[in-house]
Motif scaffolding. Structure first.
Motif, PDB file in Angstrom:
ATOM      1  N   GLY A 144       0.814  -1.203   0.000  1.00  0.00           N
ATOM      2  CA  GLY A 144       0.000   0.000   0.000  1.00  0.00           C
ATOM      3  C   GLY A 144       0.850   1.257   0.000  1.00  0.00           C
ATOM      4  N   PHE A 145       0.186   2.380  -0.130  1.00  0.00           N
ATOM      5  CA  PHE A 145       0.875   3.669  -0.238  1.00  0.00           C
ATOM      6  C   PHE A 145       0.482   4.579   0.912  1.00  0.00           C
ATOM      7  CE2 PHE A 145       1.046   1.805  -4.343  1.00  0.00           C
ATOM      8  CZ  PHE A 145       2.210   2.279  -4.946  1.00  0.00           C
ATOM      9  N   GLY A 146       1.452   5.385   1.351  1.00  0.00           N
ATOM     10  CA  GLY A 146       1.235   6.358   2.407  1.00  0.00           C
ATOM     11  C   GLY A 146       2.220   7.502   2.249  1.00  0.00           C
ATOM     12  N   HIS A 147       2.822   7.929   3.359  1.00  0.00           N
ATOM     13  CA  HIS A 147       3.897   8.930   3.341  1.00  0.00           C
ATOM     14  C   HIS A 147       3.466  10.253   2.722  1.00  0.00           C
ATOM     15  CE1 HIS A 147       6.774   5.775   4.553  1.00  0.00           C
ATOM     16  NE2 HIS A 147       6.099   4.999   3.718  1.00  0.00           N
ATOM     17  N   GLY A 148       2.175  10.602   2.866  1.00  0.00           N
ATOM     18  CA  GLY A 148       1.720  11.883   2.344  1.00  0.00           C
ATOM     19  C   GLY A 148       1.534  11.924   0.839  1.00  0.00           C
ATOM     20  N   LEU A 149       1.370  10.773   0.194  1.00  0.00           N
ATOM     21  CA  LEU A 149       1.097  10.794  -1.253  1.00  0.00           C
ATOM     22  C   LEU A 149      -0.123  11.661  -1.531  1.00  0.00           C
ATOM     23  CD1 LEU A 149       1.603   9.887  -4.148  1.00  0.00           C
ATOM     24  CD2 LEU A 149       0.275   7.804  -3.645  1.00  0.00           C
ATOM     25  N   GLU A 150      -1.177  11.502  -0.727  1.00  0.00           N
ATOM     26  CA  GLU A 150      -2.300  12.434  -0.740  1.00  0.00           C
ATOM     27  C   GLU A 150      -1.933  13.515   0.268  1.00  0.00           C
ATOM     28  OE1 GLU A 150      -4.605  14.093   0.762  1.00  0.00           O
ATOM     29  OE2 GLU A 150      -6.493  13.963  -0.321  1.00  0.00           O
ATOM     30  N   PRO A 151      -1.607  14.717  -0.171  1.00  0.00           N
ATOM     31  CA  PRO A 151      -0.968  15.696   0.714  1.00  0.00           C
ATOM     32  C   PRO A 151      -1.756  16.100   1.946  1.00  0.00           C
ATOM     33  CG  PRO A 151      -0.641  16.327  -1.577  1.00  0.00           C
ATOM     34  CD  PRO A 151      -1.637  15.196  -1.578  1.00  0.00           C
ATOM     35  N   ASP A 152      -3.063  15.860   1.973  1.00  0.00           N
ATOM     36  CA  ASP A 152      -3.862  16.321   3.100  1.00  0.00           C
ATOM     37  C   ASP A 152      -3.780  15.415   4.327  1.00  0.00           C
ATOM     38  OD1 ASP A 152      -4.732  18.741   2.162  1.00  0.00           O
ATOM     39  OD2 ASP A 152      -6.606  17.974   1.344  1.00  0.00           O
ATOM     40  N   PHE A 153      -3.170  14.238   4.224  1.00  0.00           N
ATOM     41  CA  PHE A 153      -2.879  13.468   5.434  1.00  0.00           C
ATOM     42  C   PHE A 153      -1.511  12.825   5.282  1.00  0.00           C
ATOM     43  CE2 PHE A 153      -5.431  10.626   2.790  1.00  0.00           C
ATOM     44  CZ  PHE A 153      -4.775   9.395   2.860  1.00  0.00           C
ATOM     45  N   ARG A 154      -0.697  12.911   6.362  1.00  0.00           N
ATOM     46  CA  ARG A 154       0.737  12.695   6.256  1.00  0.00           C
ATOM     47  C   ARG A 154       1.226  11.386   6.861  1.00  0.00           C
ATOM     48  NH1 ARG A 154       1.748  16.709   2.708  1.00  0.00           N
ATOM     49  NH2 ARG A 154       3.972  16.547   3.239  1.00  0.00           N
ATOM     50  N   THR A 155       0.321  10.534   7.322  1.00  0.00           N
ATOM     51  CA  THR A 155       0.757   9.297   7.920  1.00  0.00           C
ATOM     52  C   THR A 155       1.610   8.473   6.952  1.00  0.00           C
ATOM     53  OG1 THR A 155       0.048   7.239   8.992  1.00  0.00           O
ATOM     54  CG2 THR A 155      -1.380   8.093   7.256  1.00  0.00           C
ATOM     55  N   GLU A 156       2.631   7.818   7.507  1.00  0.00           N
ATOM     56  CA  GLU A 156       3.452   6.917   6.699  1.00  0.00           C
ATOM     57  C   GLU A 156       2.708   5.634   6.372  1.00  0.00           C
ATOM     58  OE1 GLU A 156       7.065   6.208   8.789  1.00  0.00           O
ATOM     59  OE2 GLU A 156       7.813   8.267   8.567  1.00  0.00           O
ATOM     60  N   ASN A 157       1.724   5.289   7.198  1.00  0.00           N
ATOM     61  CA  ASN A 157       1.017   4.018   7.039  1.00  0.00           C
ATOM     62  C   ASN A 157       0.232   3.961   5.735  1.00  0.00           C
ATOM     63  OD1 ASN A 157       1.467   4.586   9.986  1.00  0.00           O
ATOM     64  ND2 ASN A 157       0.655   2.523  10.176  1.00  0.00           N
ATOM     65  N   SER A 158       0.078   2.750   5.241  1.00  0.00           N
ATOM     66  CA  SER A 158      -0.708   2.538   4.029  1.00  0.00           C
ATOM     67  C   SER A 158      -2.181   2.820   4.287  1.00  0.00           C
ATOM     68  CB  SER A 158      -0.564   1.094   3.542  1.00  0.00           C
ATOM     69  OG  SER A 158       0.772   0.804   3.207  1.00  0.00           O
ATOM     70  N   SER A 159      -2.850   3.315   3.278  1.00  0.00           N
ATOM     71  CA  SER A 159      -4.301   3.520   3.344  1.00  0.00           C
ATOM     72  C   SER A 159      -4.902   3.238   1.982  1.00  0.00           C
ATOM     73  CB  SER A 159      -4.633   4.957   3.771  1.00  0.00           C
ATOM     74  OG  SER A 159      -4.254   5.877   2.768  1.00  0.00           O
ATOM     75  N   ALA A 160      -6.163   2.854   2.005  1.00  0.00           N
ATOM     76  CA  ALA A 160      -6.860   2.619   0.744  1.00  0.00           C
ATOM     77  C   ALA A 160      -6.948   3.898  -0.075  1.00  0.00           C
ATOM     78  CB  ALA A 160      -8.252   2.063   1.020  1.00  0.00           C
ATOM     79  N   LEU A 161      -7.146   5.024   0.613  1.00  0.00           N
ATOM     80  CA  LEU A 161      -7.294   6.287  -0.103  1.00  0.00           C
ATOM     81  C   LEU A 161      -6.009   6.675  -0.810  1.00  0.00           C
ATOM     82  CD1 LEU A 161      -7.338   9.545  -0.370  1.00  0.00           C
ATOM     83  CD2 LEU A 161      -9.514   8.365  -0.606  1.00  0.00           C
TER      84      LEU A 161
END
Length: 298
Positions: free
Chosen positions: A53-70
C-alpha cells in the motif's frame, strides 16, 4: 482572446519544474517533455510500503506513513494513467495490498487507518468508522481491479461488482466525491456492466455538477472535473459549459504560474499545511496543464 496562452503555459511549466514534488516533476516530464515512465514509477515507489500500500503523504492532506486505501487509490490513478502493466512489481504489490486488506463484511476498505491521527492532517481526515459514502474510494478501487484483472481473484471481482451495482442503483442522494469514484469505475467497466449503471450516473451528474459559473468560486463539482477531454462519454451533457469553465480556470492562475487549492486546514498543523499547500499547487498545476492539453489549448 485565447483561453490559455503560451506564456501562461511556460509559467506553469516553470513552477512545476522548480517547486513541485519529484513525483509531479517526473509526471510533467513524462507528459510534456522527454521524461520516461520509469522515472515516474521510481518516484511513486518512494511512497509505497512493504505491504504494497501507499502512504507517506502521497495524498498531501494526510501525512501518515502508514498505508491507506485512499492514498493507494491515488497511486493507482497514476499507474493507470501512465499505462503501467500488470507484470510490474509496483502494480502487483499494490493489488496484493488491496486483496489482503479487503473487508468482506463491508465489501471494501477503510479510507484511512486509525494511525492517520498520529500525523499532521486536514481536519476532515480524522479517523472515522465506515460511513454511508461506500463508493469513495471502494468503487474506484474496483475500477483498478478491472484494469489489472489477471491479478484479481475472479470471485472477488464478481462479488464487488455485484455489490457496487446494487449499491449505486439504490442511491437516492449523491455526494460528488463518491460520484467521482464511480466515474473512475465506469471508465473501466465492460460495456455490458456499465449499461447497468449508466442511467443512474447521468442522473447523478445532472444533480451534482455545478453549471452556474457564479458558484464556481465555491467548493463544488465543476463540469471540467467530469469532462476532462472531448472524448469523455459525458461530453455532450456539458459541452455548452466547457469553454466558460476552461476560461474560468485559466483566470485563476497565480502570478508565479501555479494554481492553489481552494481549501485550507483551517489553522490546524499550520507549518505542515504550508508544505502540503505547495505540494497541492504542483499537483493541481499539472492537472490543469493536462486539461488544457486535452482540449488542444496547449
Amino acid at each position: 482572446m485565447k483561453i490559455f496562452t503560451s506564456s501562461q503555459y511556460q509559467l506553469a511549466a516553470n513552477f512545476i519544474v522548480t517547486n513541485a514534488r519529484p513525483l509531479e516533476k517526473a509526471l510533467y516530464l513524462f507528459e510534456f517533455a522527454d521524461g520516461n515512465r520509469e522515472d515516474v514509477i521510481r518516484e511513486l515507489q518512494k511512497f509505497q510500503n512493504d505491504d504494497g500500500g501507499f502512504g507517506h503523504g502521497l495524498e498531501p492532506d494526510f501525512r501518515t506513513e502508514n498505508s491507506s486505501a485512499l492514498a493507494s487509490s491515488v497511486a493507482m490513478q497514476i499507474l493507470s494513467k501512465i499505462g503501467a502493466e500488470d507484470h510490474l512489481e509496483i502494480v502487483q504489490n499494490a493489488i496484493r495490498y488491496f486483496i489482503n486488506s479487503y473487508d468482506k463484511n463491508t465489501y471494501g476498505w477503510e479510507k484511512v487507518p486509525k494511525a492517520v491521527e498520529e500525523a499532521p492532517r486536514a481536519p476532515w481526515w480524522n479517523y472515522q468508522e465506515p460511513r454511508e459514502d461506500w463508493g469513495n474510494p471502494n468503487a474506484e478501487i474496483l475500477g483498478y481491479f478491472y484494469d489489472y484483472q489477471p491479478l484479481v481473484p475472479a470471485s472477488l471481482l464478481a462479488e464487488l461488482t455485484e455489490y457496487a451495482i446494487r449499491y449505486f442503483n439504490r442511491l437516492e442522494t449523491f455526494e460528488f466525491h463518491e460520484i467521482l469514484s464511480f466515474l473512475r469505475l465506469a471508465d473501466r467497466l465492460p460495456e455490458s456492466i456499465y449499461q447497468q449503471i449508466e442511467e443512474k450516473i447521468i442522473q447523478a451528474l445532472h444533480e451534482c455538477v455545478t453549471t452556474d459559473s457564479q458558484k464556481w468560486e465555491e467548493y463544488c463539482l465543476q463540469p471540467i472535473q467530469v469532462v476532462d477531454s472531448p472524448e469523455s462519454k459525458y461530453y455532450r451533457l456539458f459541452k455548452a459549459f466547457l469553454s466558460e469553465n476552461l476560461h474560468y480556470i485559466s483566470t485563476k492562475q497565480n502570478p508565479n504560474g501555479s494554481w492553489s487549492p481552494t481549501w485550507s486546514w483551517f489553522g490546524q498543523f499550520e507549518d505542515t499545511w504550508k508544505q502540503a499547500k505547495l505540494e497541492w499547487e504542483g499537483n493541481i498545476t499539472l492537472q490543469h496543464l493536462l486539461l488544457f492539453r486535452n482540449f488542444a489549448l496547449i
